[in-house]
Design a protein around this motif. Structure first.
Motif, PDB file in Angstrom:
ATOM      1  N   SER A 127       0.828  -1.212   0.000  1.00 26.36           N
ATOM      2  CA  SER A 127       0.000   0.000   0.000  1.00 26.36           C
ATOM      3  C   SER A 127       0.859   1.258   0.000  1.00 26.36           C
ATOM      4  CB  SER A 127      -0.937  -0.007   1.211  1.00 26.36           C
ATOM      5  OG  SER A 127      -0.234   0.171   2.423  1.00 26.36           O
ATOM      6  N   GLU A 128       1.934   1.260   0.782  1.00 22.65           N
ATOM      7  CA  GLU A 128       2.787   2.439   0.849  1.00 22.65           C
ATOM      8  C   GLU A 128       3.423   2.748  -0.508  1.00 22.65           C
ATOM      9  OE1 GLU A 128       3.519   4.721   3.277  1.00 22.65           O
ATOM     10  OE2 GLU A 128       1.818   3.813   4.317  1.00 22.65           O
ATOM     11  N   VAL A 129       3.844   1.727  -1.215  1.00 17.20           N
ATOM     12  CA  VAL A 129       4.446   1.954  -2.531  1.00 17.20           C
ATOM     13  C   VAL A 129       3.391   2.450  -3.513  1.00 17.20           C
ATOM     14  CG1 VAL A 129       5.649   0.862  -4.456  1.00 17.20           C
ATOM     15  CG2 VAL A 129       6.262   0.261  -2.114  1.00 17.20           C
ATOM     16  N   MET A 130       2.203   1.842  -3.481  1.00 13.80           N
ATOM     17  CA  MET A 130       1.138   2.284  -4.380  1.00 13.80           C
ATOM     18  C   MET A 130       0.693   3.715  -4.086  1.00 13.80           C
ATOM     19  SD  MET A 130      -1.388  -0.987  -4.891  1.00 13.80           S
ATOM     20  CE  MET A 130      -0.947  -2.307  -6.050  1.00 13.80           C
ATOM     21  N   LEU A 131       0.736   4.096  -2.812  1.00 10.54           N
ATOM     22  CA  LEU A 131       0.249   5.418  -2.416  1.00 10.54           C
ATOM     23  C   LEU A 131       1.228   6.544  -2.718  1.00 10.54           C
ATOM     24  CD1 LEU A 131      -1.413   4.427   0.962  1.00 10.54           C
ATOM     25  CD2 LEU A 131      -2.596   5.440  -0.991  1.00 10.54           C
ATOM     26  N   GLN A 132       2.431   6.204  -3.145  1.00  9.37           N
ATOM     27  CA  GLN A 132       3.385   7.248  -3.510  1.00  9.37           C
ATOM     28  C   GLN A 132       2.864   7.985  -4.744  1.00  9.37           C
ATOM     29  OE1 GLN A 132       7.062   5.124  -4.078  1.00  9.37           O
ATOM     30  NE2 GLN A 132       7.219   4.545  -1.926  1.00  9.37           N
ATOM     31  N   GLN A 133       2.539   9.264  -4.586  1.00 11.72           N
ATOM     32  CA  GLN A 133       2.050  10.128  -5.658  1.00 11.72           C
ATOM     33  C   GLN A 133       0.704   9.676  -6.219  1.00 11.72           C
ATOM     34  OE1 GLN A 133       5.213  11.724  -8.309  1.00 11.72           O
ATOM     35  NE2 GLN A 133       6.551  10.218  -7.365  1.00 11.72           N
ATOM     36  N   THR A 134      -0.052   8.891  -5.435  1.00 13.42           N
ATOM     37  CA  THR A 134      -1.355   8.385  -5.884  1.00 13.42           C
ATOM     38  C   THR A 134      -2.338   8.424  -4.720  1.00 13.42           C
ATOM     39  OG1 THR A 134      -0.133   6.861  -7.334  1.00 13.42           O
ATOM     40  CG2 THR A 134      -2.509   6.516  -7.127  1.00 13.42           C
TER      41      THR A 134
END
Length: 353
Positions: free
Chosen positions: A34-41
């Motif tokens: 989730s943290e990687v997906m939430l970068q700039q999204t």
């Protein structure tokens, strides 16, 4: 517990997000993804991608064992594809070096591809309740306004000060809730535009609110004119309805993704098409614009129907004819996927000369 954290946690208990899919269960793999997906999204964009990804690859070992095309296909549409490659590479390193688990040691975790200090802190705080500060975009905005810090947050000197404040405010207890709380505040009340300061639990001590600086802070990065580039995308479709795809090289945007062959202009498009297949005529589809962070791309698609494959390209691993099922299983840039999903036919297009 410091007053900043106390006020924030009291607000979180009543208004924080507690039903996000990566919170149930809140294990290290799901938090990391989730943290990687939430970068700039944004969260609302990420949720369906997260659910699809976690259903297909429910464990870190599943991710490590998957081939890159499958990972990129699951990521397709989220953009910034380097995040997905780092995610995949880090999972493989965890299998090779850490027994198939994300390490709980901060230095080892932060050293994995694509993780770094803030993401490592978020994983350890949320999955294990350990006291580590984070500093993502939302947190930077909250701290910049609260402390009245001028200067673009991406500058090293400003970021250093923000890390000091982030560490000072992070409590020893309820680290997981605090981490979620400060991200939630930045994503909701302390939004980039039109922040709801009157409802903010930190408003009483916020310098930006006191001095009417919320529109000026954080200091924006100096803007530059965004150039426009042009390309012609070739849709070579054979008699079976298959489309010729080309894997992009390791450099540039969409690196390593399957995409459509491209040309600089119409003359170059014809030469490229004739090199790749036997063709008759071309039909120009509606052009469109795709916006990257650093430039705009003006795309003119050309459809070459009833194309017949040249044997010369059969052994080229960077080229492949794909039907709709195969296309769905590959990592394609979002605008290319949308283009190929659009209904195009001779009736809806015009001939290109």
């Amino acid at each position: 517990m410091n007053p900043f954290a106390s006020a924030l946690l009291a607000w979180f208990d009543h208004h924080g997000r507690k039903d996000l899919p990566w919170q149930h269960p809140r294990d290290a793999y799901r938090v990391w993804l989730s943290e990687v997906m939430l970068q700039q999204t944004q969260v609302t964009t990420v949720i369906p991608y997260f659910l699809r990804f976690i259903e297909a690859l429910p464990t870190l070992r599943d991710l490590a064992a998957a081939d890159e095309d499958r990972v990129l296909a699951l990521w397709s549409g989220l953009g910034y594809y380097r995040r997905a490659r780092f995610l995949h590479r880090a999972a493989q390193q965890c299998v090779q070096q850490h027994g198939g688990e994300l390490p709980r040691d901060f230095d080892a975790l932060a050293a994995l591809p694509g993780i770094g200090r803030s993401t490592a802190g978020a994983i350890l705080a949320q999955a294990h309740g350990l006291r580590f500060p984070i500093l993502d975009g939302n947190v930077k905005r909250v701290l910049t306004r609260f402390h009245g810090i001028h200067g673009h947050p991406g500058q090293s000197a400003v970021e250093k000060v923000l890390w000091q404040h982030a560490d000072a405010h992070t409590p020893s207890k309820r680290a997981a809730d605090y981490t979620q709380a400060i991200m939630d505040l930045g994503a909701s009340l302390c939004a980039r535009s039109r922040p709801q300061c009157e409802a903010c639990p930190l408003a009483a001590d916020c310098i930006a609110y006191r001095d009417d600086l919320t529109a000026q802070l954080p200091t924006p990065k100096a803007s530059k004119a965004i150039p426009t580039r042009a390309t012609v995308m070739l849709i070579l479709r054979d008699a079976h309805g298959r489309i010729l795809l080309e894997r992009r090289g390791p450099q540039g945007v969409w690196s390593g993704l399957w995409s459509l062959p491209e040309a600089a202009d119409h003359d170059d498009a014809w030469r490229t098409a004739q090199r790749l297949a036997q063709i008759d005529d071309a039909q120009a589809l509606a052009p469109f614009m795709h916006v990257f962070s650093h430039y705009r791309l003006h795309v003119e698609p050309l459809l070459f129907d009833e194309a017949a494959a040249h044997r010369a390209i059969a052994d080229n691993p960077s080229l492949r004819w794909c039907d709709s099922v195969e296309i769905a299983a590959l990592g394609l840039p979002a605008p290319v996927r949308s283009l190929l999903l659009a209904p195009f036919s001779r009736e809806s297009t015009r001939k290109s000369t």
